[in-house]
Structure formats: C-alpha cells, structure tokens
Enzyme design. Structure first.
Site, PDB file in Angstrom:
ATOM      1  N   ASP A   9       0.865  -1.176   0.000  1.00  0.00           N
ATOM      2  CA  ASP A   9       0.000   0.000   0.000  1.00  0.00           C
ATOM      3  C   ASP A   9       0.906   1.231   0.000  1.00  0.00           C
ATOM      4  O   ASP A   9       2.052   1.173   0.462  1.00  0.00           O
ATOM      5  CB  ASP A   9      -0.886  -0.024   1.248  1.00  0.00           C
ATOM      6  CG  ASP A   9      -1.669   1.260   1.443  1.00  0.00           C
ATOM      7  OD1 ASP A   9      -2.346   1.684   0.490  1.00  0.00           O
ATOM      8  OD2 ASP A   9      -1.585   1.850   2.538  1.00  0.00           O
ATOM      9  N   LEU A  10       0.406   2.350  -0.495  1.00  0.00           N
ATOM     10  CA  LEU A  10       1.246   3.548  -0.578  1.00  0.00           C
ATOM     11  C   LEU A  10       1.052   4.485   0.617  1.00  0.00           C
ATOM     12  O   LEU A  10       1.874   4.542   1.515  1.00  0.00           O
ATOM     13  CB  LEU A  10       0.971   4.294  -1.892  1.00  0.00           C
ATOM     14  CG  LEU A  10       1.433   3.596  -3.172  1.00  0.00           C
ATOM     15  CD1 LEU A  10       1.078   4.432  -4.402  1.00  0.00           C
ATOM     16  CD2 LEU A  10       2.934   3.316  -3.136  1.00  0.00           C
ATOM     17  N   ASP A  11      -0.034   5.226   0.635  1.00  0.00           N
ATOM     18  CA  ASP A  11      -0.233   6.273   1.645  1.00  0.00           C
ATOM     19  C   ASP A  11      -0.347   5.695   3.043  1.00  0.00           C
ATOM     20  O   ASP A  11      -1.151   4.799   3.310  1.00  0.00           O
ATOM     21  CB  ASP A  11      -1.484   7.085   1.313  1.00  0.00           C
ATOM     22  CG  ASP A  11      -1.353   7.784  -0.029  1.00  0.00           C
ATOM     23  OD1 ASP A  11      -0.548   8.715  -0.128  1.00  0.00           O
ATOM     24  OD2 ASP A  11      -2.047   7.364  -0.974  1.00  0.00           O
ATOM     25  N   THR A  43      -2.944  -0.193  -4.206  1.00  0.00           N
ATOM     26  CA  THR A  43      -3.334   1.110  -3.695  1.00  0.00           C
ATOM     27  C   THR A  43      -4.737   1.516  -4.142  1.00  0.00           C
ATOM     28  O   THR A  43      -5.254   0.996  -5.138  1.00  0.00           O
ATOM     29  CB  THR A  43      -2.324   2.180  -4.161  1.00  0.00           C
ATOM     30  OG1 THR A  43      -2.711   3.470  -3.668  1.00  0.00           O
ATOM     31  CG2 THR A  43      -2.249   2.242  -5.681  1.00  0.00           C
ATOM     32  N   GLY A  44      -5.311   2.450  -3.415  1.00  0.00           N
ATOM     33  CA  GLY A  44      -6.561   3.043  -3.841  1.00  0.00           C
ATOM     34  C   GLY A  44      -6.354   4.104  -4.906  1.00  0.00           C
ATOM     35  O   GLY A  44      -7.304   4.519  -5.571  1.00  0.00           O
ATOM     36  N   ASP A 218      -2.435  -0.034   6.252  1.00  0.00           N
ATOM     37  CA  ASP A 218      -2.709   0.774   7.445  1.00  0.00           C
ATOM     38  C   ASP A 218      -4.168   1.165   7.631  1.00  0.00           C
ATOM     39  O   ASP A 218      -4.543   1.651   8.686  1.00  0.00           O
ATOM     40  CB  ASP A 218      -1.864   2.064   7.412  1.00  0.00           C
ATOM     41  CG  ASP A 218      -2.358   3.052   6.361  1.00  0.00           C
ATOM     42  OD1 ASP A 218      -2.561   2.643   5.190  1.00  0.00           O
ATOM     43  OD2 ASP A 218      -2.554   4.233   6.696  1.00  0.00           O
ATOM     44  N   ASN A 221      -9.309   0.113   3.882  1.00  0.00           N
ATOM     45  CA  ASN A 221      -9.285  -0.473   2.537  1.00  0.00           C
ATOM     46  C   ASN A 221      -8.184  -1.522   2.375  1.00  0.00           C
ATOM     47  O   ASN A 221      -8.036  -2.098   1.288  1.00  0.00           O
ATOM     48  CB  ASN A 221      -9.138   0.621   1.470  1.00  0.00           C
ATOM     49  CG  ASN A 221      -7.877   1.439   1.617  1.00  0.00           C
ATOM     50  OD1 ASN A 221      -7.310   1.553   2.699  1.00  0.00           O
ATOM     51  ND2 ASN A 221      -7.418   2.026   0.526  1.00  0.00           N
TER      52      ASN A 221
END
Length: 273
Positions: A9-11, A43-44, A218, A221
C-alpha cells in the site's frame, strides 16, 4: 529460492508523511527485487498517481489500482487487464442519496478522468497527479460514463451515517471502505472488489503460492488484503481493526516499518543509519 510477492500500500504505509519512500526501506526493497522477489503496488490511487513510485522502484510487475477495481501490467501486453466499473444508473442513484445527506464533496474517477462535484482547490490538487481530464460541477449532470470508483468526503460525525445508508440501500451492488491519508473519505467500488481480489488474480498469473505473499497496510481499505496474505502486516500507525487481523505489526510509515520488517524476515542484515 522461494520467490515472494510483496504487496505495498502507498499512503500511510510505503510512503512517509512527506509522500516519499524512506531511503532505508528503498534499499531493502531494491535488494529483495535483485534477489528475484516481486514488488507490487496495491493502492486506492489511480495508476497516474502511483506511477512515480512504480518507476522509482524500477518495477516490472502488475499494479493493483483503485483498491482492486483496476489491475494491469504496464510492461506486459499479454497480461489481461481487469477493469471493474460501477453501473452508471446505479452510480447516479448513489450520488442522489449522498447529496441528500449533505456531504462535503463527491469525486468520481474513471481511469484518467475525474469528476468533482464542488470546486475545491485542495481536492483538485490531490487528484490532479498525472494531469487527468477534470470535470467540475454537479456530478449528477456531468457524470456520463460508468465510474471506476466514487469517493465521498464528509464531516467525521457523518461517516458512520453514510456508511450505514450505503449498506442499507446498496449492499448487493457495492463495497464501501474508509480511506485515511491523503483525504479522509469513503470509497465506493463494485461489489466483490478489493485489494485481495486483485492480488489473487496477479498471483495466479505470476504462479506465486498464497503462502508466499507478504502485504503491508494501514487503513480500512487494506483489511481484505491483510487477511488474505500469509504474512499480512499492519503498520504501527494503522487502525486498530487492521492490527487485530494482521499476522504482525511493524513500525510506522515514518520509521521504516516496511524496511525493518523485511530486513528481519529475509535476514538481509542491512544496517539502518
């Protein structure tokens, strides 16, 4: 050597609060990549907003964007792209319901086209990466295609009410999840879609066993992904629900949580300055 698929995941996870990949984590990831392990962004974000990190890590793997609604391979024309979109008529019904609840703003995305209901410089800046074609105005009038996702921004006290309404009226057709960074919003995608479904599709293509999947997240999602992976790892800054279902918890996104976990997992013995 057993090959692992490492899902990022990114953010709030791979990226620190400055939206950068920390140097030590970058070193660990590139070392593992050279050893033959596969890194994959999950990622979203749309691809245009994840592409800089994909290129920074010199990835040659598929990408899971829009929380699983768009799965593609930037470097392999033989990879069958998945693009799951919401029905336009259903989307307009959802939008009308949301407007009655007086949400702050609504954003619909279709690949590199963005629809924003109300003018908002902060939101525009956040969704303008990659220079998408942007439509600003009453989204019930401007939306003229099947969206990949719908994002709802609302006051904190309204979030539970909105989620309850979406479940009550549209549970058979949609999934909805809470985002954290960069904006506290609810994301709506087609029913049955998640990061986990995207990873499952990719792992079959790459011939990776499920017990060789490591995933980091985190937020809300990331729940399905963390439960799906053999080694689902929550960041220290993750929501409590994610930590509860995770296989392990590592340090935060600002403390090289991913780098430290992977260094220990693979016995790399790389020192962090």
């Amino acid at each position: 050597m057993k090959k692992y698929l490492i899902c990022l995941d990114l953010d709030g996870t791979l990226l620190n609060d400055q939206k950068e990949i920390p140097p030590y984590t970058f070193e660990v990831l590139t070392t593992l990549q050279k050893q033959g392990h596969i890194l994959m962004i999950t990622t979203g974000r749309p691809f245009r907003a994840s592409k800089p990190y994909y290129e920074q890590l010199h990835m040659r793997s598929p990408v899971v964007n829009f929380n699983g609604a768009y799965v593609h391979h930037p470097h392999d024309a033989n990879f069958k792209t998945l693009h799951e979109q919401l029905d336009q008529a259903l989307s307009l019904s959802i939008l009308e319901t949301l407007k009655k609840m007086k949400v702050k703003n609504i954003i619909a995305e279709v690949m590199d086209r963005v629809y924003i209901d109300r003018p908002d410089a902060r939101l525009f800046e956040g969704f303008s990466m990659g220079n998408p074609k942007t439509e600003v105005g009453d989204i019930c009038e401007t939306l003229d295609e099947n969206p990949t996702s719908i994002l709802v921004e609302a006051e904190e006290y309204m979030i539970p009410r909105i989620k309850q309404a979406l479940t009550r009226f549209y549970a058979e057709n949609i999934e909805h999840r809470r985002w954290g960074a960069p904006f506290p919003v609810i994301e709506i995608v087609k029913r049955g879609i998640s990061k986990a479904t995207g990873i499952d599709y990719v792992r079959h293509y790459l011939n990776i066993e499920r017990d060789a999947i490591i995933a980091f997240g985190d937020e809300d999602n990331d729940l399905e992904m963390i439960k799906y992976a053999k080694y689902g790892v929550a960041m220290d800054n993750a929501i409590d629900e994610l930590k509860h279902v995770a296989h392990a918890t590592t340090l935060s996104n600002n403390e090289d949580g991913i780098g430290i976990y992977l260094n220990d997992f693979f016995n790399l013995n790389l020192k962090r300055n």
